[in-house]
Design a protein around this motif. Structure first.
Motif, mmCIF file in Angstrom:
data_model
loop_
_atom_site.group_PDB
_atom_site.id
_atom_site.type_symbol
_atom_site.label_atom_id
_atom_site.label_comp_id
_atom_site.label_asym_id
_atom_site.label_seq_id
_atom_site.Cartn_x
_atom_site.Cartn_y
_atom_site.Cartn_z
ATOM 1 N N GLY A 79 -6.666 13.004 -5.401
ATOM 2 C CA GLY A 79 -5.423 12.619 -5.735
ATOM 3 C C GLY A 79 -4.672 12.665 -4.322
ATOM 4 N N LYS A 80 -5.495 12.304 -3.140
ATOM 5 C CA LYS A 80 -4.797 12.248 -1.765
ATOM 6 C C LYS A 80 -3.707 11.001 -1.716
ATOM 7 N N THR A 81 -4.538 9.778 -2.061
ATOM 8 C CA THR A 81 -3.663 8.584 -2.187
ATOM 9 C C THR A 81 -2.442 8.785 -2.965
ATOM 10 N N SER A 82 -2.510 9.167 -4.013
ATOM 11 C CA SER A 82 -1.426 9.337 -5.003
ATOM 12 C C SER A 82 -0.204 10.140 -4.167
ATOM 13 N N PHE A 83 -0.581 11.262 -3.733
ATOM 14 C CA PHE A 83 0.284 12.054 -2.873
ATOM 15 C C PHE A 83 0.795 11.709 -1.775
ATOM 16 N N ILE A 84 0.097 10.785 -1.024
ATOM 17 C CA ILE A 84 0.579 10.381 0.375
ATOM 18 C C ILE A 84 1.552 9.271 -0.221
ATOM 19 N N ARG A 85 1.433 8.595 -1.265
ATOM 20 C CA ARG A 85 2.160 7.557 -1.566
ATOM 21 C C ARG A 85 3.471 7.920 -2.115
ATOM 22 N N ASP A 86 3.534 9.109 -3.139
ATOM 23 C CA ASP A 86 4.486 9.775 -3.428
ATOM 24 C C ASP A 86 5.466 10.132 -2.279
ATOM 25 N N THR A 87 4.777 10.893 -1.111
ATOM 26 C CA THR A 87 5.288 11.156 -0.210
ATOM 27 C C THR A 87 6.160 10.025 0.645
ATOM 28 N N LEU A 88 5.491 8.965 0.830
ATOM 29 C CA LEU A 88 6.002 7.887 1.625
ATOM 30 C C LEU A 88 7.312 7.427 0.763
ATOM 31 N N ASN A 89 7.398 7.660 -0.502
ATOM 32 C CA ASN A 89 8.519 7.228 -1.321
ATOM 33 C C ASN A 89 9.585 8.038 -1.431
ATOM 34 N N ASP A 90 9.233 9.251 -0.650
ATOM 35 C CA ASP A 90 10.510 10.359 -0.933
ATOM 36 C C ASP A 90 11.481 10.271 0.168
ATOM 37 N N GLU A 101 -4.883 2.317 -4.480
ATOM 38 C CA GLU A 101 -4.724 1.522 -3.082
ATOM 39 C C GLU A 101 -3.308 1.635 -2.571
ATOM 40 N N TYR A 102 -3.222 1.174 -1.386
ATOM 41 C CA TYR A 102 -1.846 0.935 -0.808
ATOM 42 C C TYR A 102 -1.452 -0.421 -0.717
ATOM 43 N N ASP A 103 -0.316 -0.674 -1.144
ATOM 44 C CA ASP A 103 0.550 -2.117 -0.937
ATOM 45 C C ASP A 103 0.967 -1.998 0.541
ATOM 46 N N GLU A 104 -0.054 -2.609 1.483
ATOM 47 C CA GLU A 104 0.261 -2.802 2.889
ATOM 48 C C GLU A 104 1.621 -3.680 3.185
ATOM 49 N N VAL A 105 1.822 -4.641 2.312
ATOM 50 C CA VAL A 105 2.955 -5.373 2.608
ATOM 51 C C VAL A 105 4.317 -4.692 2.497
ATOM 52 N N ALA A 106 4.283 -4.002 1.316
ATOM 53 C CA ALA A 106 5.378 -3.088 0.956
ATOM 54 C C ALA A 106 5.545 -2.010 1.991
ATOM 55 N N LEU A 107 4.480 -1.247 2.205
ATOM 56 C CA LEU A 107 4.619 -0.149 3.366
ATOM 57 C C LEU A 107 5.054 -0.796 4.476
ATOM 58 N N SER A 108 4.846 -2.084 5.006
ATOM 59 C CA SER A 108 5.312 -2.450 6.442
ATOM 60 C C SER A 108 6.855 -2.709 6.233
ATOM 61 N N LYS A 109 7.253 -2.991 5.242
ATOM 62 C CA LYS A 109 8.904 -3.167 5.093
ATOM 63 C C LYS A 109 9.370 -1.689 5.190
ATOM 64 N N LYS A 110 8.837 -0.718 5.076
ATOM 65 C CA LYS A 110 9.195 0.646 5.122
ATOM 66 C C LYS A 110 8.990 1.494 6.753
ATOM 67 N N ASN A 111 8.408 0.444 7.482
ATOM 68 C CA ASN A 111 7.936 0.681 8.856
ATOM 69 C C ASN A 111 6.646 1.718 9.019
#
Length: 316
Positions: A19-30, A50-60
């Motif tokens: 569950g690392k990826t889900s946890f990190i993704r939730d953290t980045l959306n917090d 998986e990560y959405d690299e395009v969406a993440l880049s918009k969040k820096n």
């Protein structure tokens, strides 16, 4: 180079599919965590999620990938620093790699390892613990926080806690419910039997018992407890009173506090300050000025000299 600049590094460990990826993704959306800081996310494995690299880049947030353990080295870290000049770094570590390559000495001078967070799947932990114990211990050995996720009513949280405390006493442990599970998991199960004739507190459990007794003294009123602790008698105390307890590391090595309770005796005990003793006492809820209200007071029933624990600090 500005030597005063510090970049916190958050390391996420755990066996594949924990569950690392889900946890990190939730953290980045917090919103409480992600406020636009430029973040480098270093990926050391590819999981199901998986990560959405395009969406993440918009969040820096910018992703860098490492395929081989040997490539996670000083040269790679320096490249990330020079390319992105990040304000924060997150590393999703490979669940099958040893932890020996995670060294701050390999990282740029500005990077500071701030926290090691690990995830564990409650459903698969027993299998991994019984068959791949060394790998589990390797992944959780440096953890400051361990999240046991996908918990249900059948999850044996106390068993999990005891396993972790065998090799990592300082780790905090949190619990997350399985998706769709509506059971209450907010309160941690106590690692001792509060309904026993004598509540026996293991050395590793002293901190949990102390905090619970101080916060919920009513439920301990009239109970008998047995634990190992230090002798401490404040100068203004009568000879028939003392404060048994333990020193606790509340957040870091520079923040050590003494956690003890008032204990009343029928006669003066034959032990000096800082001696280790095992005592049995009945708890009564009474007003104590040091508590600024009512709280647990120990009434000594028996006491004997004991040995200092292998690790005498209490961790949170």
């Amino acid at each position: 180079m500005n030597n005063e600049r510090e970049v916190p590094v958050y390391l996420f460990t755990g066996i594949l599919e924990s569950g690392k990826t889900s946890f990190i993704r939730d953290t980045l959306n917090d919103r409480g965590f992600q406020r636009g800081e430029k973040t480098v996310l270093i990926l050391c494995e590819e999981g199901i999620e998986e990560y959405d690299e395009v969406a993440l880049s918009k969040k820096n947030v910018f992703i860098e990938k490492v395929e081989n353990k040997e490539d996670l080295n000083s040269k790679f870290y320096r490249k990330c620093e020079e390319l992105h000049h990040p304000e924060r770094v997150m590393i999703e570590y490979n669940g099958m790699w040893e932890m020996d390559i995670i060294e701050e000495d390999f990282m740029p001078e500005e990077w500071i390892l701030a926290q090691v967070i690990s995830t564990v799947d409650a459903a698969t932990f027993p299998m991994y613990w019984n068959n791949m114990r060394s790998i589990v211990m390797e992944q959780l050995s440096l953890s400051d926080m361990i999240i046991l996720n996908r918990c249900t009513n059948e999850t044996k949280r106390n068993d999990f806690r005891r396993c972790v405390k065998l090799f990592n006493k300082k780790a905090q442990i949190g619990y997350e419910a399985a998706e769709g599970f509506e059971g209450m998991l907010a309160e941690e199960e106590l690692p001792f039997d509060i309904d026993a004739d004598i509540i026996e507190i293991e050395d590793d459990d002293y901190g949990i018992w102390y905090m619970d007794a101080m916060d919920n003294s009513k439920k301990y009123d009239g109970k008998v407890v047995k634990f190992n602790g230090l002798v401490f008698r404040p100068k203004n105390y009568a000879k028939t009173s003392f404060v048994p307890g333990r020193f606790a590391m509340t957040c870091c090595a520079d923040d050590i506090a003494y956690m003890g309770m008032l204990c009343k005796c029928k006669e003066e005990i034959p032990y000096q300050d800082k001696e280790w003793v095992t005592l049995t006492a009945r708890i009564k809820r009474e007003f104590v000025k040091e508590y600024r209200g009512k709280g647990p007071v120990l009434y000594l029933e028996s006491i004997e000299k004991s040995q200092k624990p292998e690790d005498d600090l209490v961790y949170f």
